[in-house]
Design an enzyme around this catalytic site. Structure first.
Site, mmCIF file in Angstrom:
data_model
loop_
_atom_site.group_PDB
_atom_site.id
_atom_site.type_symbol
_atom_site.label_atom_id
_atom_site.label_comp_id
_atom_site.label_asym_id
_atom_site.label_seq_id
_atom_site.Cartn_x
_atom_site.Cartn_y
_atom_site.Cartn_z
ATOM 1 N N MET A 18 0.828 -1.205 0.000
ATOM 2 C CA MET A 18 0.000 0.000 0.000
ATOM 3 C C MET A 18 0.862 1.255 0.000
ATOM 4 O O MET A 18 1.699 1.455 0.880
ATOM 5 C CB MET A 18 -0.943 -0.022 1.207
ATOM 6 C CG MET A 18 -1.978 -1.115 1.138
ATOM 7 S SD MET A 18 -2.984 -1.235 2.647
ATOM 8 C CE MET A 18 -1.839 -2.080 3.750
ATOM 9 N N ALA A 19 0.631 2.114 -0.996
ATOM 10 C CA ALA A 19 1.416 3.339 -1.146
ATOM 11 C C ALA A 19 1.214 4.260 0.055
ATOM 12 O O ALA A 19 0.096 4.436 0.545
ATOM 13 C CB ALA A 19 1.015 4.065 -2.429
ATOM 14 N N CYS A 102 -1.954 0.013 -10.036
ATOM 15 C CA CYS A 102 -2.230 1.327 -9.454
ATOM 16 C C CYS A 102 -3.145 2.124 -10.375
ATOM 17 O O CYS A 102 -2.824 2.346 -11.548
ATOM 18 C CB CYS A 102 -0.937 2.094 -9.218
ATOM 19 S SG CYS A 102 -1.236 3.719 -8.451
ATOM 20 N N ASN A 202 -6.813 -10.934 -4.035
ATOM 21 C CA ASN A 202 -6.849 -9.656 -3.333
ATOM 22 C C ASN A 202 -8.190 -8.971 -3.588
ATOM 23 O O ASN A 202 -8.693 -8.995 -4.706
ATOM 24 C CB ASN A 202 -5.687 -8.790 -3.840
ATOM 25 C CG ASN A 202 -5.597 -7.418 -3.188
ATOM 26 O OD1 ASN A 202 -5.221 -6.450 -3.832
ATOM 27 N ND2 ASN A 202 -5.914 -7.316 -1.922
ATOM 28 N N GLY A 226 -4.987 -5.933 2.561
ATOM 29 C CA GLY A 226 -4.529 -4.554 2.486
ATOM 30 C C GLY A 226 -5.186 -3.686 3.532
ATOM 31 O O GLY A 226 -4.753 -3.623 4.678
ATOM 32 N N ARG A 227 -6.273 -3.023 3.142
ATOM 33 C CA ARG A 227 -6.894 -2.032 4.023
ATOM 34 C C ARG A 227 -7.356 -2.606 5.357
ATOM 35 O O ARG A 227 -7.356 -1.893 6.363
ATOM 36 C CB ARG A 227 -8.065 -1.369 3.284
ATOM 37 C CG ARG A 227 -7.628 -0.418 2.167
ATOM 38 C CD ARG A 227 -8.797 0.134 1.380
ATOM 39 N NE ARG A 227 -9.448 -0.888 0.567
ATOM 40 C CZ ARG A 227 -10.587 -0.707 -0.093
ATOM 41 N NH1 ARG A 227 -11.228 0.449 -0.001
ATOM 42 N NH2 ARG A 227 -11.091 -1.665 -0.834
#
Length: 332
Positions: A18-19, A102, A202, A226-227
């Site tokens: 994650m950026a 992205c 994902n 991720g989140r």
């Protein structure tokens, strides 16, 4: 367990790249909660080639994080290859990942990130150029397509495999969806059935049960979180345990959450310095506070914190309040 090239993971749970989040301080914290693989936030190929100071700092790896995947992005073959060669020879990353998902315009307008999703031939050309130039295994993280009219996930994954890629991570959303709507897990199953390299699923994995269901329904070799891990590395631990044993581990106490939040902050301070770390930690602290009873005042106050001591005082004042309230309830 599953393997990417010759790199063996101890379990199927992977932290997403994650950026603006996945620096060493966060990755190490998540790794200690049991992640089989952690992925670094994406790094610009041109930043590496030009030896940009900020970019080079993003390549820092703590050996305790390993195995680790370091992600690069770019739209031009020459600089992507040169950056991959630098990562291959000058970092201790175990895997080189290429970002092909992205959705942010400033990335796609440079023919990088999700822009690749429109051209399986370019994917083959770019990935094969990288795999030919490095020794570390190369993987790709992608979305299922650009939009509903351009979903080439199967062809794109097959192109990655033909080019020598060792695994594909697939987010079941299009570029146009960004992070909205529902992730399509059917496409993950289709991709898994179309290639012989590992596929990591994902999208919309919010509970340990979601992770188990994704693996069961899609056949994915791994599950990428991720989140759901933001401010919540326990999600990683609870998922690993659920996949291994079928047992649902209890959620942490408020004190446990704040203890790890402070550990995360201290690692960020060591990485960047207190001034930068405290400001960067504001968003993380808000995530750690999510779901804590009576957190409204603290979540507002965190944006006014300027020192480690400010953060510590704010968080543990809330802990004391919550614990006192719980004791009163128990007494009654």
């Amino acid at each position: 367990m599953f393997k990417i090239g010759d790199i063996e993971m101890k379990n199927r749970v992977v932290l997403a790249p994650m950026a603006g989040v996945c620096n060493s301080a966060f990755r190490l914290t998540v790794k200690e909660f049991g992640a089989g693989l952690v992925c670094a936030e994406m790094v610009s190929d041109k930043g590496i080639v030009l030896q940009n100071a900020k970019t080079m700092n993003m390549l820092y790896i703590d050996e305790r994080e390993k195995p680790l995947s370091l992600q690069i992005f770019g739209g031009e073959k020459e600089t992507l290859v040169e950056a991959a060669q630098f990562v291959d020879k000058n970092t201790t990353a175990d895997i080189i990942d290429i970002n092909m998902g992205c959705p942010v315009p400033k990335i796609t307008k440079c023919d990088a990130g999700a822009k690749w999703l429109l051209d399986p031939d370019k994917i083959y050309e770019m990935v094969s150029a990288v795999t030919d130039a490095v020794d570390k295994p190369v993987t790709v993280k992608m979305r299922m397509g650009w939009d509903e009219d351009h979903i080439y996930a199967v062809r794109n994954a097959q192109a990655v495999e033909r080019a020598g890629g060792k695994a594909v991570s697939l987010h079941g959303r299009t570029r146009v969806q960004m992070y909205e709507g529902k992730a399509n897990w059917d496409i993950i199953r289709e991709v898994k059935n179309s290639v012989n390299i590992p596929v990591i699923g994902n999208g919309d994995v919010e509970t340990p049960q979601d992770a188990e269901r994704m693996i069961r329904e899609t056949g994915a070799d791994g599950v990428m979180i991720g989140r759901a891990a933001l401010g919540n590395p326990w999600m990683i631990y609870r998922t690993v345990k659920y996949l291994e044993t079928g047992v649902t581990v209890d959620e942490p106490s408020v004190r446990e959450k704040m203890d790890v939040c402070m550990l995360h902050l201290d690692r960020l301070i060591a990485l960047k310095n207190e001034y930068i770390a405290v400001r960067e930690m504001r968003k993380h602290a808000a995530w750690y506070l999510k779901g804590v009873r009576g957190n409204g005042k603290a979540r507002k106050g965190i944006n006014e914190c300027n020192t480690r001591e400010d953060v510590h005082t704010l968080l543990y004042t809330l802990v004391d309040e919550v614990e006192a309230a719980e004791q009163n309830v128990q007494v009654v």
